[in-house]
Structure formats: C-alpha cells, structure tokens
Motif scaffolding. Structure first.
Motif, mmCIF file in Angstrom:
data_model
loop_
_atom_site.group_PDB
_atom_site.id
_atom_site.type_symbol
_atom_site.label_atom_id
_atom_site.label_comp_id
_atom_site.label_asym_id
_atom_site.label_seq_id
_atom_site.Cartn_x
_atom_site.Cartn_y
_atom_site.Cartn_z
ATOM 1 N N PRO A 1 42.938 38.828 26.725
ATOM 2 C CA PRO A 1 44.140 38.533 27.555
ATOM 3 C C PRO A 1 44.031 38.894 28.997
ATOM 4 C CG PRO A 1 44.369 40.691 26.263
ATOM 5 C CD PRO A 1 43.071 39.888 25.812
ATOM 6 N N ASN A 2 44.673 37.995 29.617
ATOM 7 C CA ASN A 2 45.015 38.385 31.093
ATOM 8 C C ASN A 2 43.658 38.599 31.841
ATOM 9 O OD1 ASN A 2 48.026 37.960 30.974
ATOM 10 N ND2 ASN A 2 47.702 39.987 29.881
ATOM 11 N N MET A 3 42.577 37.632 31.700
ATOM 12 C CA MET A 3 41.327 37.878 32.449
ATOM 13 C C MET A 3 41.606 37.898 33.781
ATOM 14 S SD MET A 3 39.156 35.583 29.962
ATOM 15 C CE MET A 3 37.351 36.016 30.370
ATOM 16 N N THR A 4 40.850 38.894 34.646
ATOM 17 C CA THR A 4 40.910 38.866 35.845
ATOM 18 C C THR A 4 39.423 39.065 36.414
ATOM 19 O OG1 THR A 4 41.349 41.376 36.155
ATOM 20 C CG2 THR A 4 43.174 39.640 36.177
ATOM 21 N N ILE A 5 38.816 38.654 37.608
ATOM 22 C CA ILE A 5 37.568 39.050 38.082
ATOM 23 C C ILE A 5 37.682 40.030 38.954
ATOM 24 C CG2 ILE A 5 38.035 37.004 40.157
ATOM 25 C CD1 ILE A 5 35.011 36.278 39.848
ATOM 26 N N PRO A 6 36.646 40.888 38.960
ATOM 27 C CA PRO A 6 36.684 41.939 40.087
ATOM 28 C C PRO A 6 36.578 41.484 41.455
ATOM 29 C CG PRO A 6 35.131 42.229 38.336
ATOM 30 C CD PRO A 6 35.272 40.840 38.013
ATOM 31 N N LYS A 7 37.111 42.319 42.391
ATOM 32 C CA LYS A 7 37.209 41.732 43.759
ATOM 33 C C LYS A 7 35.926 41.650 44.173
ATOM 34 C CE LYS A 7 41.718 43.660 44.607
ATOM 35 N NZ LYS A 7 42.665 42.375 44.820
ATOM 36 N N ARG A 8 34.872 42.403 44.001
ATOM 37 C CA ARG A 8 33.743 42.183 44.390
ATOM 38 C C ARG A 8 32.610 42.617 43.185
ATOM 39 N NH1 ARG A 8 30.772 42.511 49.053
ATOM 40 N NH2 ARG A 8 32.521 42.753 50.219
ATOM 41 N N GLY A 9 31.570 41.898 43.269
ATOM 42 C CA GLY A 9 30.612 42.059 42.125
ATOM 43 C C GLY A 9 29.136 42.243 42.624
ATOM 44 N N LYS A 10 28.262 42.637 41.728
ATOM 45 C CA LYS A 10 26.956 43.140 42.059
ATOM 46 C C LYS A 10 25.549 42.036 41.845
ATOM 47 C CE LYS A 10 27.985 48.129 41.895
ATOM 48 N NZ LYS A 10 27.566 49.334 41.120
#
Length: 345
Positions: free
Chosen positions: A208-217
């Motif tokens: 539920p309520n999936m969000t993408i990190p502001k920065r990834g590696k």
C-alpha cells in the motif's frame, strides 16, 4: 444487536478480510462524487486479461509460446506466440467491458476501434507484453497500460488517444516474475501494489501507498550504446561510477522489471536518444507516459531531457521519446549535467 464474526485462533494463516484489487477500486470509487463505476469495470477487464497472461507465461516453456510467428510488428520487432496471445487478451477483454472507445497497442500499426454499440468513454494504450524477447531465458516480463477519458465529440477516434500524460486518469503495469504483481495508480498521489494469490485467483493488496526514495544508489542504462550517447549522458554515467561511493549498475532489458526495481529501491532508469535512435526508442503513449505517471504519483520524476514526460503532446500513436526516470534527486542530477553541457556548446 449486530453480530460479529467469531475470532479465529491466533495461529491461523488465512486472511478472511483480504483487500483485493476489485474491493480496493470499489472503495476508491465510493469516495468520488458522481462516480458511475465505469472505470471500475474497465479495470476489472484488465485484471482478467492479466490473470490469463500470467497463466500463459507460466506455461510458455511447455507450450512453446516463446517461438516466433514469422513476422514483425509495427516496431520492427519479432512477434512471438505469447505476444499474440497477450495482445488478443487485452483487446478482447477491453472490448467486452463496454467502457472503451478506442485502443492503441504496441502490436497494431493503427488504432483499434470498438463497435459503435459497444463503445465507452475511455481510451486505452497498452504494451501487452513488455520484454517478450526475454521469454525463453525466464527473465521477468510485464504488461503496461494507460487510460484517458475521450475528449472529442462524437465517436472515439485517434485524436482522443493523442493526449499528454498529465491528463491520464489511471495507469499501471503487471510484472510476471517470481510472483505476478499489479502496480496501479488512479491519481491522488497514491500508488498501490497487488500480488496475485494463485490459491484464490485474486490480486491482494501487499504494497500500500508505494513511494520512491528521494535518492537511490542504482543507475540503469544499456551501456552497450555508450558510443552513441550525447555528451550529457556519457558525462552523467561517468559521474555515477565515480567518487568514494559509486552507484551500482543494474539493467534487465525489460522496462517493467527495471522500473519496478527503481520504484522499490530508488535510483534512475535511462533510455536516452542515441545517434541510431535520435528520438529515443521507448514509445510515449504506452511505455514512457504510464511509467512517468506512476513514478510521479509515487513522488519521483520523469523527464525527456527537454521537458517533463507528462507534458509531451503526442503527435502520433507510436511516437518515441527519450526518458530519464526515477528518484527526484537522481533525475535532477542528470538534468544539471545536461544544462552544463548545453551552456558549454
């Protein structure tokens, strides 16, 4: 006095109050004043197609569905038996919903019109089987779809489908991997993931309520085309691999698989223009735009390098576009490099 269900023993593993995708969409429908249920019916027809495709993918090796049919599609790509099955399922299920006026498929060179008596007020673009070249090696593949309301007076036509992504009402993708999952957004800055439970044949809300990190590696790009990139892409990829903490590189070659990883873990997925494909390679209406809509609803960013993907006004149904998509800060890093390169020209 209202009766309540008797509590089950604590050790039970059976969920007797599952939030299925159908139940979820019906709940969302009740929140919209004046909702008719048309979009719910359309989404249910897509669920049927996706369940059937999932079953076919599992049987592909036994039934030799990975073999080619001896022709190429409008994109110049070899068509496999599973491509044909998936395409027919999408078309027939959407037609039978009575909610669609016109469709665009990666596999058809022209718009697919619906009989006048069966037409609805929505238009749908879809890639029925993304990454089908990977069928034989068992890499995750998927389906992508985008939905708009028709805008023209009279019967639905091609002009109804040539809308920018910022006018989309819903978008989603299905991933056929170790499990089958649908990731869906109907706007409202919410994205939800539903996993198919084969024991009951239903998609259950698991993310539920999936969000993408502001920065990834993680950065994802086909580095086989390095010599064909422009200066900004080459410079940015070099930057990704430099410093004390270089980013990891991951590239599957199936957009759904690469984008699902990007949504979950963050980072950036890139399919830029090259000297061989100056307009980019991925299709705007049924690859770039729906993925951009999903990622931006989850808090990310999608850009062509010139403008936001969702602001592009399509001129043809199979139009292509470059794409830089993923975590906001990663995409902004690329755009900063591009801006510097433009200034130095």
């Amino acid at each position: 006095m209202a009766q309540t269900a008797a509590p089950l023993p604590e050790e039970t593993t059976v969920d007797t109050d599952s939030m299925t995708l159908t139940r979820f969409v019906l709940n969302e429908q009740r929140k919209v004043e004046g909702a008719t249920g048309s979009l719910t019916l359309l989404l249910n027809s897509l669920l049927t197609a996706i369940k059937a495709i999932s079953t076919s993918v599992r049987r592909a090796g036994f039934a030799k569905l990975g073999s080619t049919v001896g022709r190429a599609n409008v994109q110049g790509e070899e068509v496999k038996q599973l491509d044909v099955i998936a395409n027919n399922l999408f078309i027939n299920m959407l037609k039978s919903s009575f909610e669609v006026g016109v469709m665009v498929s990666e596999e058809n060179d022209k718009c697919i019109e619906v009989a006048e008596a069966d037409r609805g007020r929505y238009v749908v673009a879809f890639d029925p089987l993304d990454g089908s070249s990977n069928i034989d090696c068992l890499i995750s593949i998927g389906s992508i779809f985008s939905i708009w309301k028709k805008v023209c007076d009279g019967p639905a036509c091609e002009q109804d489908i040539l809308q920018p992504g910022n006018k989309m009402v819903a978008a989603g993708y299905a991933l056929y991997g170790s499990a089958t999952m649908i990731v869906l957004t109907t706007g409202g800055n919410t994205v939800n993931g539903f996993t198919l439970d084969p024991s009951i044949g239903e998609f259950i809300l698991t993310d539920p309520n999936m969000t993408i990190p502001k920065r990834g590696k993680i950065y994802s790009i086909n580095e086989g085309y390095t010599e064909m990139w422009d200066e900004s892409v080459a410079k940015y990829v070099k930057q990704c691999k430099s410093g004390k903490s270089p980013m990891g590189a991951r590239y599957v070659g199936s957009m759904v698989a690469d984008m699902h990883r990007t949504l979950k873990y963050g980072g950036i997925f890139m399919y830029p223009a090259t000297t061989k494909s100056p307009n980019g390679k991925l299709r705007l209406l049924y690859e770039c735009a729906p993925m951009a809509f999903i990622i931006e609803q989850a808090g990310g960013k999608a850009h062509s390098g010139v403008k936001p993907i969702l602001d592009i006004e399509p001129q043809s149904i199979h139009e292509r576009a470059p794409i830089f998509i993923g975590s906001t800060e990663n995409v902004d890093d690329y755009l900063k490099v591009r801006e510097e390169c433009e200034k130095n020209k």
